[in-house]
Design an enzyme around this catalytic site. Structure first.
Site, PDB file in Angstrom:
ATOM      1  N   GLN A 181       2.707  29.596   7.225  1.00  0.00           N
ATOM      2  CA  GLN A 181       2.294  28.380   7.913  1.00  0.00           C
ATOM      3  C   GLN A 181       2.408  27.179   6.988  1.00  0.00           C
ATOM      4  O   GLN A 181       2.402  27.309   5.762  1.00  0.00           O
ATOM      5  CB  GLN A 181       0.857  28.527   8.432  1.00  0.00           C
ATOM      6  CG  GLN A 181      -0.116  28.943   7.358  1.00  0.00           C
ATOM      7  CD  GLN A 181      -1.535  29.247   7.845  1.00  0.00           C
ATOM      8  OE1 GLN A 181      -2.274  29.919   7.147  1.00  0.00           O
ATOM      9  NE2 GLN A 181      -1.922  28.758   8.997  1.00  0.00           N
TER      10      GLN A 181
ATOM     11  N   GLU B 150      -6.742  23.183  13.342  1.00  0.00           N
ATOM     12  CA  GLU B 150      -7.720  24.174  12.899  1.00  0.00           C
ATOM     13  C   GLU B 150      -8.936  23.543  12.250  1.00  0.00           C
ATOM     14  O   GLU B 150      -8.823  22.562  11.509  1.00  0.00           O
ATOM     15  CB  GLU B 150      -7.050  25.125  11.882  1.00  0.00           C
ATOM     16  CG  GLU B 150      -7.990  26.207  11.358  1.00  0.00           C
ATOM     17  CD  GLU B 150      -7.334  27.200  10.410  1.00  0.00           C
ATOM     18  OE1 GLU B 150      -6.248  26.899   9.873  1.00  0.00           O
ATOM     19  OE2 GLU B 150      -7.923  28.270  10.198  1.00  0.00           O
TER      20      GLU B 150
END
Ligand SMILES: *[C@@H]1O[C@H](CO)[C@@H](O)[C@H](O)[C@H]1NC(C)=O
Ligand SMILES: *[C@@H]1O[C@H](CO)[C@@H](O)[C@H](O)[C@H]1NC(C)=O
Ligand SMILES: *[C@@H]1O[C@H](CO)[C@@H](O)[C@H](O)[C@H]1NC(C)=O
Ligand SMILES: *[C@@H]1O[C@H](CO)[C@@H](O)[C@H](O)[C@H]1NC(C)=O
Length: 259
Positions: free
Chosen positions: A108, A195
């Site tokens: 990521q 997030e």
């Protein structure tokens, strides 16, 4: 320089600023339903573009939960405009491969945005979970920058991250390896996420990023297919019984609004 990058990351970690999850257990533990075994998916009959919706304690966005039959994901791309967050706290926008149904690893890259005592700061990073994230101090991100993140994998344990500033021609690229074979990718998932990340084992206070839209999102497979985010599962962030986000997807776009 690799050394200074590592040192800066460590210093930041111990200063409690922008550290990433330190173990798979921690990240799984905060993903609602995944560890407890409670079904997190509810039929979302009102939305004809997705088959399911879900809530998560720490993720908001879209997850493609499986590649086309007989293939695996080898790339994920997304572009977003760096937001101006408000309210002390932090959040992170990122693009990733794996991490949901394939839980041993995530490749990521993204941008953290932090408001501390009224000061806004940004940090670009990449990570091959379960290793720590590596900050990219040479890629200075500012509010309003249009950033494209491209992840490509060459094998299950090797890949390349490309960060591009579409406002200029500035870019950063780096070959990344899985920390070890237990972090090998399966290519099962691709996702576009904001997030509530962890710092020293605790989720950070969530800042309000307003509305962030990933545009031109796609996930590519080893067989040459390209899959749009709108075929994925919408995930909203829910904490203490409150749904904090409103996520929608259309074609290659994913819009993640902090309510
Ligand atoms: C579904 O997708 C179509 C075509 O992209 C779009 O017109 C429509 O607004 C979408 N609906 C929802 C609920 O996202
Ligand atoms: C693999 O690497 C991760 C991150 O460095 C580490 O936490 C984990 O213990 C390693 N696993 C093995 C089997 O070496
Ligand atoms: C991106 O471009 C903008 C506009 O030129 C600039 O202000 C910013 O510093 C650049 N950011 C990066 C990460 O290159
Ligand atoms: C995606 O977002 C861009 C920028 O807001 C917009 O121009 C485009 O029409 C959107 N595409 C879809 C399929 O919604």
């Amino acid at each position: 320089m690799k050394f200074s990058t590592v040192i800066i990351s460590s210093v930041i970690f111990f200063a409690g600023a922008l550290a990433r999850p330190s173990s798979l257990a921690e990240r799984i533990a905060i993903r609602e339903g995944r560890k407890s075994g409670v079904a997190i998916f509810n039929t979302n009959s009102g939305n004809t573009n997705v088959t399911h919706s879900a809530t998560s304690t720490n993720w908001a966005g879209v997850i493609i939960q499986s590649p086309p039959s007989g293939s695996h994901f080898t790339s994920a791309v997304g572009t977003f405009i760096v937001p101006t967050p408000s309210g002390n706290g932090a959040a992170s926008a990122w693009v990733g491969i794996d991490g949901d149904t394939a839980q041993n690893s995530i490749f990521q890259s993204g941008v953290d945005f932090t408001v501390s005592k009224g000061q806004v700061s940004y940090s670009a990073w990449y990570e091959w979970y379960a290793a720590f994230a590596v900050d990219v101090p040479s890629f200075q991100v500012s509010a309003g920058d249009q950033i494209r993140i491209t992840l490509t994998t060459t094998t299950s344990t090797h890949g390349t991250v490309l960060l591009e500033n579409l406002s200029t021609s500035q870019s950063f690229t780096k070959d990344v390896s899985a920390p070890n074979s237990s972090s090998a990718l399966q290519g099962k998932n691709a996702e576009w996420i904001v997030e509530d990340f962890e710092e020293n084992g605790q989720m950070v206070t969530l800042t309000n990023w307003g509305t962030l839209t990933f545009t031109d999102g796609s996930a590519g497979t080893n067989t040459g297919s390209s899959v749009a985010p709108s075929t994925g599962t919408i995930v909203n962030m829910e904490q203490d019984g409150r749904v904090l986000t409103s996520v929608s997807t259309s074609g290659s776009n994913v819009t993640i609004q902090h309510k």
